[in-house]
Design a protein around this motif. Structure first.
Motif, PDB file in Angstrom:
ATOM      1  N   THR A  89      -4.272  -0.049  -7.051  1.00 42.41           N
ATOM      2  CA  THR A  89      -5.210  -0.099  -5.920  1.00 42.41           C
ATOM      3  C   THR A  89      -6.510  -0.824  -6.256  1.00 42.41           C
ATOM      4  OG1 THR A  89      -6.039   2.086  -6.506  1.00 42.41           O
ATOM      5  CG2 THR A  89      -4.292   1.988  -4.845  1.00 42.41           C
ATOM      6  N   GLN A 136       1.057   4.260  -2.745  1.00 42.45           N
ATOM      7  CA  GLN A 136       0.837   5.651  -2.346  1.00 42.45           C
ATOM      8  C   GLN A 136       2.006   6.540  -2.737  1.00 42.45           C
ATOM      9  OE1 GLN A 136       0.047   5.561   1.867  1.00 42.45           O
ATOM     10  NE2 GLN A 136      -2.004   4.711   1.607  1.00 42.45           N
ATOM     11  N   GLN A 137       3.211   5.976  -2.732  1.00 37.86           N
ATOM     12  CA  GLN A 137       4.402   6.742  -3.098  1.00 37.86           C
ATOM     13  C   GLN A 137       4.564   6.867  -4.612  1.00 37.86           C
ATOM     14  OE1 GLN A 137       7.684   4.826  -1.021  1.00 37.86           O
ATOM     15  NE2 GLN A 137       7.248   5.938   0.862  1.00 37.86           N
ATOM     16  N   GLN A 153       0.827  -1.219   0.000  1.00 37.72           N
ATOM     17  CA  GLN A 153       0.000   0.000   0.000  1.00 37.72           C
ATOM     18  C   GLN A 153       0.856   1.262   0.000  1.00 37.72           C
ATOM     19  OE1 GLN A 153      -2.662  -0.305   3.352  1.00 37.72           O
ATOM     20  NE2 GLN A 153      -3.707  -2.083   2.519  1.00 37.72           N
TER      21      GLN A 153
END
Length: 188
Positions: A89, A66-67, A62
């Motif tokens: 995602t 996100q990065q 995750q």
């Protein structure tokens, strides 16, 4: 010890971890891996979907997404072939014949395009050797990349030196991270 004995012992030690300990391992894994300069510089990472007894990787997956990193996870296609599939995602998963979550309807990424690998294993050593699950999937794929290879383990499955035979096709790690150590120990 031979590799079969190491596998049995290492799996037993991993299975002894409580849910609370696994949660701590997952948090430490994220903290320690994301602090590495090799991680910070990477654009495409190979992670894995941990089995219930392994060090949990879900949070690291995750965080990588996100990065903005391109994230790949393995998918086994035959008795001897594994490909790295890019996920996001919204990726859907199904359980493989080995009980591992694998992505559905994704595209393969060539191993040489991956610049950072978190490599699963049952045991690792200070001389950067690894005992995997025995099918050779990772050794075949890792032999095709120059990407940074990070093994992750718990202290009880970390050996001073490889006490098992090293085969010519075994691929050494660039570093091994002992994630149950509070002092962020990285060797290599």
């Amino acid at each position: 010890m031979d590799k079969a004995a190491i596998r049995t012992r290492s799996q037993q030690l991993l299975k002894q971890q409580t849910d609370g300990q696994r949660g701590q391992l997952m948090s430490r894994l994220v903290q320690q891996v994301t602090q590495l300069s090799e991680w910070q510089a990477s654009q495409t990472v190979a992670l894995f979907m941990a089995q219930p007894f392994e060090i949990p990787t879900q949070l690291l997956v995750q965080i990588a997404l996100q990065q903005g990193k391109a994230v790949t996870v393995p998918k086994v296609y035959s008795k001897h072939a594994m490909r790295l599939e890019q996920i996001n995602t919204t990726t859907q998963y199904e359980r493989s014949q080995f009980g591992v979550l694998e992505p559905v309807d994704t595209k393969a990424i060539a191993p040489e395009k991956i610049d950072f690998w978190v490599v699963p294993g049952l045991a690792f050593s200070t001389d950067l050797q690894r005992v995997g699950f025995g099918a050779g999937y990772y050794d075949r794929v890792l032999s095709q990349t120059d990407g940074y290879k990070l093994g992750i383990t718990i202290r009880s499955n970390y050996y001073v030196a490889a006490s098992w035979p090293i085969d010519k096709f075994d691929v050494a790690m660039d570093a091994v991270l002992v994630v149950d150590d509070q002092e962020n120990e990285k060797r290599g």
